[in-house]
Each structure stands twice: as structure tokens, then as C-alpha cells.
Write a protein that holds these residues in place. Structure first.
Motif, PDB file in Angstrom:
ATOM      1  N   ARG A  45       0.946  -1.047   0.136  1.00 24.95           N
ATOM      2  CA  ARG A  45      -0.034   0.032   0.067  1.00 24.95           C
ATOM      3  C   ARG A  45       0.746   1.301  -0.072  1.00 24.95           C
ATOM      4  NH1 ARG A  45      -4.971  -0.627   1.738  1.00 24.95           N
ATOM      5  NH2 ARG A  45      -5.835  -2.896   2.073  1.00 24.95           N
ATOM      6  N   TYR A  46       2.083   0.986   0.650  1.00 17.60           N
ATOM      7  CA  TYR A  46       2.897   2.454   0.878  1.00 17.60           C
ATOM      8  C   TYR A  46       4.370   2.099   0.324  1.00 17.60           C
ATOM      9  CZ  TYR A  46       5.267   5.480   4.094  1.00 17.60           C
ATOM     10  OH  TYR A  46       6.194   6.562   4.838  1.00 17.60           O
ATOM     11  N   LEU A  47       4.803   2.710  -0.363  1.00 18.77           N
ATOM     12  CA  LEU A  47       6.150   2.659  -0.843  1.00 18.77           C
ATOM     13  C   LEU A  47       6.817   4.084  -0.567  1.00 18.77           C
ATOM     14  CD1 LEU A  47       8.460   0.670  -2.226  1.00 18.77           C
ATOM     15  CD2 LEU A  47       7.246   1.379  -4.234  1.00 18.77           C
ATOM     16  N   SER A  48       7.622   3.957   0.205  1.00 19.64           N
ATOM     17  CA  SER A  48       8.636   5.210   0.433  1.00 19.64           C
ATOM     18  C   SER A  48       9.955   5.122   0.378  1.00 19.64           C
ATOM     19  CB  SER A  48       8.054   5.588   1.906  1.00 19.64           C
ATOM     20  OG  SER A  48       8.917   6.848   2.310  1.00 19.64           O
ATOM     21  N   LEU A  49      10.574   5.835  -0.570  1.00 17.55           N
ATOM     22  CA  LEU A  49      11.936   5.659  -1.100  1.00 17.55           C
ATOM     23  C   LEU A  49      12.786   6.960  -1.238  1.00 17.55           C
ATOM     24  CD1 LEU A  49      11.276   3.483  -4.118  1.00 17.55           C
ATOM     25  CD2 LEU A  49      11.922   2.598  -1.768  1.00 17.55           C
ATOM     26  N   THR A  73       9.314   9.529  -3.533  1.00 17.41           N
ATOM     27  CA  THR A  73      10.383   9.602  -4.170  1.00 17.41           C
ATOM     28  C   THR A  73      11.287  10.873  -3.674  1.00 17.41           C
ATOM     29  OG1 THR A  73       9.717  10.474  -6.237  1.00 17.41           O
ATOM     30  CG2 THR A  73       9.990   8.013  -5.922  1.00 17.41           C
ATOM     31  N   ARG A  74      11.114  11.664  -2.805  1.00 19.92           N
ATOM     32  CA  ARG A  74      11.579  12.979  -2.443  1.00 19.92           C
ATOM     33  C   ARG A  74      12.997  12.619  -2.216  1.00 19.92           C
ATOM     34  NH1 ARG A  74      12.055  15.971   2.269  1.00 19.92           N
ATOM     35  NH2 ARG A  74      11.230  14.389   3.336  1.00 19.92           N
ATOM     36  N   LEU A  79      16.258  10.110 -10.484  1.00 18.90           N
ATOM     37  CA  LEU A  79      15.041   9.399 -10.951  1.00 18.90           C
ATOM     38  C   LEU A  79      14.473   9.742 -11.947  1.00 18.90           C
ATOM     39  CD1 LEU A  79      13.469   6.546 -10.028  1.00 18.90           C
ATOM     40  CD2 LEU A  79      12.048   8.174  -8.723  1.00 18.90           C
ATOM     41  N   GLN A  80      14.436   9.062 -12.820  1.00 24.25           N
ATOM     42  CA  GLN A  80      13.441   8.883 -14.169  1.00 24.25           C
ATOM     43  C   GLN A  80      12.232   8.274 -13.841  1.00 24.25           C
ATOM     44  OE1 GLN A  80      14.009  11.267 -16.846  1.00 24.25           O
ATOM     45  NE2 GLN A  80      15.478  12.151 -15.588  1.00 24.25           N
ATOM     46  N   SER A  86       3.622   6.737 -14.137  1.00 28.20           N
ATOM     47  CA  SER A  86       3.103   8.012 -13.757  1.00 28.20           C
ATOM     48  C   SER A  86       1.917   8.346 -14.094  1.00 28.20           C
ATOM     49  CB  SER A  86       3.971   9.142 -14.103  1.00 28.20           C
ATOM     50  OG  SER A  86       4.202   9.428 -15.366  1.00 28.20           O
ATOM     51  N   LYS A  87       1.103   7.692 -15.307  1.00 29.26           N
ATOM     52  CA  LYS A  87      -0.262   7.580 -15.513  1.00 29.26           C
ATOM     53  C   LYS A  87      -1.153   6.879 -14.636  1.00 29.26           C
ATOM     54  CE  LYS A  87       0.461   8.330 -20.438  1.00 29.26           C
ATOM     55  NZ  LYS A  87       0.506   7.402 -21.766  1.00 29.26           N
ATOM     56  N   LYS A  88      -0.411   5.742 -14.041  1.00 23.29           N
ATOM     57  CA  LYS A  88      -1.377   5.210 -13.192  1.00 23.29           C
ATOM     58  C   LYS A  88      -1.375   5.419 -11.617  1.00 23.29           C
ATOM     59  CE  LYS A  88      -0.939   1.016 -16.011  1.00 23.29           C
ATOM     60  NZ  LYS A  88      -0.528  -0.458 -16.087  1.00 23.29           N
ATOM     61  N   ILE A  89      -0.258   6.004 -11.300  1.00 24.55           N
ATOM     62  CA  ILE A  89       0.011   6.209  -9.781  1.00 24.55           C
ATOM     63  C   ILE A  89       0.913   7.332  -9.306  1.00 24.55           C
ATOM     64  CG2 ILE A  89       2.222   5.192  -9.457  1.00 24.55           C
ATOM     65  CD1 ILE A  89       1.325   3.373  -7.624  1.00 24.55           C
ATOM     66  N   LYS A  90       0.475   7.990  -8.239  1.00 29.02           N
ATOM     67  CA  LYS A  90       1.169   9.328  -7.818  1.00 29.02           C
ATOM     68  C   LYS A  90       2.299   9.147  -7.351  1.00 29.02           C
ATOM     69  CE  LYS A  90      -0.054  13.191  -5.043  1.00 29.02           C
ATOM     70  NZ  LYS A  90       0.596  14.360  -6.033  1.00 29.02           N
ATOM     71  N   VAL A  91       3.295   9.524  -8.072  1.00 27.98           N
ATOM     72  CA  VAL A  91       4.455   9.522  -7.532  1.00 27.98           C
ATOM     73  C   VAL A  91       5.003  10.954  -7.135  1.00 27.98           C
ATOM     74  CG1 VAL A  91       7.091   9.071  -8.395  1.00 27.98           C
ATOM     75  CG2 VAL A  91       5.334   7.864  -9.343  1.00 27.98           C
ATOM     76  N   TRP A  92       5.234  10.923  -5.735  1.00 23.81           N
ATOM     77  CA  TRP A  92       5.562  12.171  -4.822  1.00 23.81           C
ATOM     78  C   TRP A  92       6.973  12.402  -4.810  1.00 23.81           C
ATOM     79  CZ3 TRP A  92       6.813  13.108   0.107  1.00 23.81           C
ATOM     80  CH2 TRP A  92       6.744  14.970   0.412  1.00 23.81           C
ATOM     81  N   GLY A  93       7.659  13.578  -5.318  1.00 25.16           N
ATOM     82  CA  GLY A  93       9.042  13.652  -5.060  1.00 25.16           C
ATOM     83  C   GLY A  93       9.430  15.014  -5.030  1.00 25.16           C
TER      84      GLY A  93
END
Length: 93
Positions: A45-49, A73-74, A79-80, A86-93
Motif C-alpha cells: 500500500r505504501y512505498l517510501s523511497l 521519491t523525495r 530518478l526518471q 506516472s499515468k497510473k500512480i501518484k509519484v510524489w517527489g
């Protein structure tokens, strides 16, 4: 700010995929690669990198995990994020 400056990081072991019940993962400044086996963790559910400056990309299959809504991904400065992910999921960085 802490972290492991000077460390090159290491690839996350493919055996992560055996953790079928894994719901959350937080890895700060340690890894250089996230294997596609992470997508076997269907309950994730939660992926923090944060601060994984050696991390260059993310497996596109993360977008198929049913419960994963956000990836942090802060501080992942190299990271690319693949466009299809990125269309399917919110990548926050």
C-alpha cells in the motif's frame, strides 16, 4: 539532514518478492535499484523511497499493484519515472 552521504547504495534483493504480505516499505538513502520482483508484493500500500540518489528508475509493474496509491521519491535526484507508471500512480517527489 542525515542520510548516508558517500554511499553508493545497493540493489534491493529480488527476494523482496517473496514477502507476499508486505504492506509498507520505507528505504531511506540505501538502494540503487528496485527489482521488478517488488510487484509480487500484491498487498503493498505504501512505498517510501526518499533520498535514494542512485535510484535511476522504477519498475512499471508497480502501476498494477491494486492497493498502491502513492510512491514517495523525495530527494531521489537521478530518478526518471517511466511515463506509463506516472499515468497510473501518484509519484510524489
Amino acid at each position: 539532514s542525515g542520510g548516508n552521504s558517500g554511499s553508493n547504495g545497493f540493489p534491493l534483493p529480488k527476494s523482496i518478492g517473496r514477502l507476499q504480505n508486505l504492506e509498507g516499505l520505507h528505504i531511506d538513502g540505501l538502494i540503487s535499484e528496485l527489482p521488478s520482483e517488488i510487484c509480487n508484493c500484491k498487498k503493498l500500500r505504501y512505498l517510501s523511497l526518499p533520498n535514494n540518489t542512485q535510484l535511476k528508475t522504477l519498475p512499471v509493474c508497480l502501476g498494477d499493484l491494486p492497493h498502491l496509491k502513492l510512491i514517495n521519491t523525495r530527494g531521489c535526484t537521478n530518478l526518471q519515472v517511466p511515463e506509463e507508471l506516472s499515468k497510473k500512480i501518484k509519484v510524489w517527489g
